[in-house]
Design a protein around this motif. Sequence first.
Motif, PDB file in Angstrom:
ATOM      1  N   ASN A  32      -3.352  23.306   7.432  1.00  0.00           N
ATOM      2  CA  ASN A  32      -4.162  22.113   7.722  1.00  0.00           C
ATOM      3  C   ASN A  32      -3.436  21.181   8.699  1.00  0.00           C
ATOM      4  OD1 ASN A  32      -5.955  23.066   5.824  1.00  0.00           O
ATOM      5  ND2 ASN A  32      -5.549  21.479   4.308  1.00  0.00           N
ATOM      6  N   THR A  33      -2.155  20.938   8.446  1.00  0.00           N
ATOM      7  CA  THR A  33      -1.386  20.014   9.301  1.00  0.00           C
ATOM      8  C   THR A  33      -1.267  20.560  10.715  1.00  0.00           C
ATOM      9  OG1 THR A  33      -0.146  19.175   7.413  1.00  0.00           O
ATOM     10  CG2 THR A  33       0.853  18.846   9.569  1.00  0.00           C
ATOM     11  N   ILE A  34      -0.974  21.852  10.819  1.00  0.00           N
ATOM     12  CA  ILE A  34      -0.815  22.455  12.157  1.00  0.00           C
ATOM     13  C   ILE A  34      -2.151  22.400  12.913  1.00  0.00           C
ATOM     14  CG2 ILE A  34      -0.350  24.637  13.373  1.00  0.00           C
ATOM     15  CD1 ILE A  34       1.714  25.208  11.025  1.00  0.00           C
ATOM     16  N   THR A  35      -3.234  22.729  12.226  1.00  0.00           N
ATOM     17  CA  THR A  35      -4.562  22.686  12.864  1.00  0.00           C
ATOM     18  C   THR A  35      -4.891  21.264  13.317  1.00  0.00           C
ATOM     19  OG1 THR A  35      -5.250  24.464  11.398  1.00  0.00           O
ATOM     20  CG2 THR A  35      -7.013  23.276  12.519  1.00  0.00           C
ATOM     21  N   PHE A  36      -4.590  20.301  12.438  1.00  0.00           N
ATOM     22  CA  PHE A  36      -4.839  18.879  12.744  1.00  0.00           C
ATOM     23  C   PHE A  36      -4.070  18.457  14.001  1.00  0.00           C
ATOM     24  CE2 PHE A  36      -3.101  14.537  12.143  1.00  0.00           C
ATOM     25  CZ  PHE A  36      -4.265  13.791  12.092  1.00  0.00           C
ATOM     26  N   LEU A  37      -2.809  18.862  14.085  1.00  0.00           N
ATOM     27  CA  LEU A  37      -1.981  18.474  15.242  1.00  0.00           C
ATOM     28  C   LEU A  37      -2.503  19.131  16.516  1.00  0.00           C
ATOM     29  CD1 LEU A  37       1.510  18.683  13.520  1.00  0.00           C
ATOM     30  CD2 LEU A  37       0.439  16.602  14.397  1.00  0.00           C
ATOM     31  N   ILE A  38      -2.914  20.400  16.418  1.00  0.00           N
ATOM     32  CA  ILE A  38      -3.443  21.107  17.596  1.00  0.00           C
ATOM     33  C   ILE A  38      -4.722  20.414  18.067  1.00  0.00           C
ATOM     34  CG2 ILE A  38      -4.498  23.279  18.397  1.00  0.00           C
ATOM     35  CD1 ILE A  38      -2.382  24.714  16.591  1.00  0.00           C
ATOM     36  N   ARG A  87      -4.159  17.498  19.988  1.00  0.00           N
ATOM     37  CA  ARG A  87      -3.356  17.836  21.176  1.00  0.00           C
ATOM     38  C   ARG A  87      -1.937  17.269  21.073  1.00  0.00           C
ATOM     39  NH1 ARG A  87      -4.143  17.089  27.226  1.00  0.00           N
ATOM     40  NH2 ARG A  87      -3.852  19.196  28.001  1.00  0.00           N
ATOM     41  N   GLN A  88      -1.349  17.452  19.861  1.00  0.00           N
ATOM     42  CA  GLN A  88       0.020  16.966  19.646  1.00  0.00           C
ATOM     43  C   GLN A  88       0.977  18.144  19.481  1.00  0.00           C
ATOM     44  OE1 GLN A  88       0.629  14.090  16.565  1.00  0.00           O
ATOM     45  NE2 GLN A  88      -0.976  12.747  17.313  1.00  0.00           N
ATOM     46  N   LYS A  89       2.241  17.890  19.776  1.00  0.00           N
ATOM     47  CA  LYS A  89       3.250  18.932  19.608  1.00  0.00           C
ATOM     48  C   LYS A  89       3.471  19.202  18.117  1.00  0.00           C
ATOM     49  CE  LYS A  89       6.502  16.958  22.219  1.00  0.00           C
ATOM     50  NZ  LYS A  89       7.790  16.811  22.924  1.00  0.00           N
ATOM     51  N   TYR A 138       9.889  14.861  19.075  1.00  0.00           N
ATOM     52  CA  TYR A 138       8.636  15.031  18.329  1.00  0.00           C
ATOM     53  C   TYR A 138       8.193  13.714  17.700  1.00  0.00           C
ATOM     54  CZ  TYR A 138       9.318  19.947  19.144  1.00  0.00           C
ATOM     55  OH  TYR A 138       9.472  21.164  19.757  1.00  0.00           O
ATOM     56  N   ASN A 139       7.011  13.776  17.099  1.00  0.00           N
ATOM     57  CA  ASN A 139       6.400  12.648  16.403  1.00  0.00           C
ATOM     58  C   ASN A 139       7.407  11.815  15.578  1.00  0.00           C
ATOM     59  OD1 ASN A 139       4.601  11.121  14.852  1.00  0.00           O
ATOM     60  ND2 ASN A 139       3.088  12.773  14.857  1.00  0.00           N
ATOM     61  N   LYS A 140       7.348  10.509  15.741  1.00  0.00           N
ATOM     62  CA  LYS A 140       8.232   9.602  14.985  1.00  0.00           C
ATOM     63  C   LYS A 140       8.064   9.755  13.471  1.00  0.00           C
ATOM     64  CE  LYS A 140       7.062   5.573  16.884  1.00  0.00           C
ATOM     65  NZ  LYS A 140       6.256   5.824  18.093  1.00  0.00           N
ATOM     66  N   GLU A 141       6.880  10.215  13.065  1.00  0.00           N
ATOM     67  CA  GLU A 141       6.617  10.413  11.634  1.00  0.00           C
ATOM     68  C   GLU A 141       7.606  11.400  10.999  1.00  0.00           C
ATOM     69  OE1 GLU A 141       4.386   8.833   9.836  1.00  0.00           O
ATOM     70  OE2 GLU A 141       3.655   7.715  11.550  1.00  0.00           O
ATOM     71  N   LEU A 142       8.252  12.182  11.846  1.00  0.00           N
ATOM     72  CA  LEU A 142       9.175  13.207  11.319  1.00  0.00           C
ATOM     73  C   LEU A 142      10.573  12.665  11.071  1.00  0.00           C
ATOM     74  CD1 LEU A 142       8.238  16.214  13.640  1.00  0.00           C
ATOM     75  CD2 LEU A 142       7.282  15.603  11.417  1.00  0.00           C
ATOM     76  N   SER A 175       0.835  -1.209   0.000  1.00  0.00           N
ATOM     77  CA  SER A 175       0.000   0.000   0.000  1.00  0.00           C
ATOM     78  C   SER A 175       0.873   1.264   0.000  1.00  0.00           C
ATOM     79  CB  SER A 175      -0.928   0.010   1.208  1.00  0.00           C
ATOM     80  OG  SER A 175      -0.167  -0.022   2.392  1.00  0.00           O
ATOM     81  N   ARG A 176       1.998   1.218   0.706  1.00  0.00           N
ATOM     82  CA  ARG A 176       2.891   2.395   0.745  1.00  0.00           C
ATOM     83  C   ARG A 176       3.649   2.537  -0.582  1.00  0.00           C
ATOM     84  NH1 ARG A 176       3.385   7.286   3.325  1.00  0.00           N
ATOM     85  NH2 ARG A 176       1.660   6.273   4.385  1.00  0.00           N
ATOM     86  N   TRP A 177       3.957   1.404  -1.210  1.00  0.00           N
ATOM     87  CA  TRP A 177       4.610   1.464  -2.522  1.00  0.00           C
ATOM     88  C   TRP A 177       3.641   2.086  -3.548  1.00  0.00           C
ATOM     89  CZ3 TRP A 177       8.681   2.305  -4.977  1.00  0.00           C
ATOM     90  CH2 TRP A 177       8.788   2.040  -6.342  1.00  0.00           C
TER      91      TRP A 177
HETATM   92  N1  LIG Z   1       5.334  19.593  12.080  1.00  0.00           N
HETATM   93  C1  LIG Z   1       4.900  18.450  12.566  1.00  0.00           C
HETATM   94  N2  LIG Z   1       4.987  18.205  13.873  1.00  0.00           N
HETATM   95  C2  LIG Z   1       4.558  17.048  14.388  1.00  0.00           C
HETATM   96  N3  LIG Z   1       4.020  16.068  13.652  1.00  0.00           N
HETATM   97  C3  LIG Z   1       3.890  16.251  12.338  1.00  0.00           C
HETATM   98  C4  LIG Z   1       4.335  17.452  11.714  1.00  0.00           C
HETATM   99  N4  LIG Z   1       4.100  17.358  10.394  1.00  0.00           N
HETATM  100  C5  LIG Z   1       3.536  16.159  10.191  1.00  0.00           C
HETATM  101  N5  LIG Z   1       3.408  15.490  11.356  1.00  0.00           N
HETATM  102  C6  LIG Z   1       2.856  14.136  11.536  1.00  0.00           C
HETATM  103  O1  LIG Z   1       3.272  13.350  10.470  1.00  0.00           O
HETATM  104  C7  LIG Z   1       2.170  12.771   9.802  1.00  0.00           C
HETATM  105  C8  LIG Z   1       2.331  12.781   8.311  1.00  0.00           C
HETATM  106  O2  LIG Z   1       3.629  12.479   7.923  1.00  0.00           O
HETATM  107  P1  LIG Z   1       3.931  12.107   6.407  1.00  0.00           P
HETATM  108  O3  LIG Z   1       5.388  11.977   6.192  1.00  0.00           O
HETATM  109  O4  LIG Z   1       3.212  13.040   5.493  1.00  0.00           O
HETATM  110  O5  LIG Z   1       3.329  10.679   6.394  1.00  0.00           O
HETATM  111  P2  LIG Z   1       2.194  10.103   5.507  1.00  0.00           P
HETATM  112  O6  LIG Z   1       2.801  10.062   4.134  1.00  0.00           O
HETATM  113  O7  LIG Z   1       1.911   8.774   6.096  1.00  0.00           O
HETATM  114  O8  LIG Z   1       1.024  11.063   5.631  1.00  0.00           O
HETATM  115  C9  LIG Z   1       0.981  13.645  10.185  1.00  0.00           C
HETATM  116  O9  LIG Z   1      -0.186  12.895  10.202  1.00  0.00           O
HETATM  117  C10 LIG Z   1       1.349  14.137  11.552  1.00  0.00           C
HETATM  118  O10 LIG Z   1       0.894  13.205  12.524  1.00  0.00           O
END
Ligand SMILES: Nc1ncnc2c1ncn2[C@@H]1O[C@H](COP(=O)(O)OP(=O)(O)O)[C@@H](O)[C@H]1O
Length: 192
Positions: A159-165, A168-170, A77-81, A17-19
């Motif tokens: 959108n991303t900043i609003t979503f994180l707020i 309740r995420q940093k 911060y979030n591991k996604e970063l 799915s990610r590919w």
């Molecule tokens: N500036 C940020 N600070 C903290 N978390 C973030 C930030 N930007 C994105 N994220 C987190 O990363 C996720 C998206 O990362 P991304 O690399 O785009 O992955 P994906 O491709 O799976 O959407 C968001 O859903 C959010 O949880």
Amino acid sequence: MNLEQIIQATKEQMPLSRWEHTLRVRDTAMALAEGESVDLQKVELAAILHDYCKFWPAEKLMAQIKENNLPEELLLYNKELWHGPVGAEIARKEWAIEDEDILNAIRYHTTGRPGMSPLEKIIFLADYIEPGRQFPGIDKVRQMAKTNMDQALLQSLDNTITFLIEKRQKVYPLTLITRNYYLEQVMLQERS
Ligand SMILES: Nc1ncnc2c1ncn2[C@@H]1O[C@H](COP(=O)(O)OP(=O)(O)O)[C@@H](O)[C@H]1O
């Protein structure tokens, strides 16, 4: 460095799915690149590699952040970063990619940064708007991306900043700085 080898290796790093997401990012990025002064081979390479480390275990990403002297602030911060900055290091080491523009497109595709190049903007936006993405407001960003990439960037960062707020995420500070930078750019464009 051979594109076919890179494609095969990238595919092996992630679930199907990610590919498929990666392929949609490539196609979207190629479409956004039309009319822009960017090298399409660089667009393709950056798109293919952008999520190379997305499914690596957190411990492996953490070790890479330390080993490569990447900002340790990321660890707060979030591991996604983590996969973007680590992905750029891996692209350099494993695939001998020296082109800083490609490396930056991989490195900053989640956080953004002020003063992104056309290639960086294309990869950031393609990741955000590829046709598999479904969330409120996405069509507005898709429309904006066709006419004004800075405006689309600003909207996606908002959108991303609003979503994180709301969750309740940093928020990683670089994304806030990037948002302020693109707000200024868009306001300057509107005034001229
Ligand atoms: N500036 C940020 N600070 C903290 N978390 C973030 C930030 N930007 C994105 N994220 C987190 O990363 C996720 C998206 O990362 P991304 O690399 O785009 O992955 P994906 O491709 O799976 O959407 C968001 O859903 C959010 O949880």
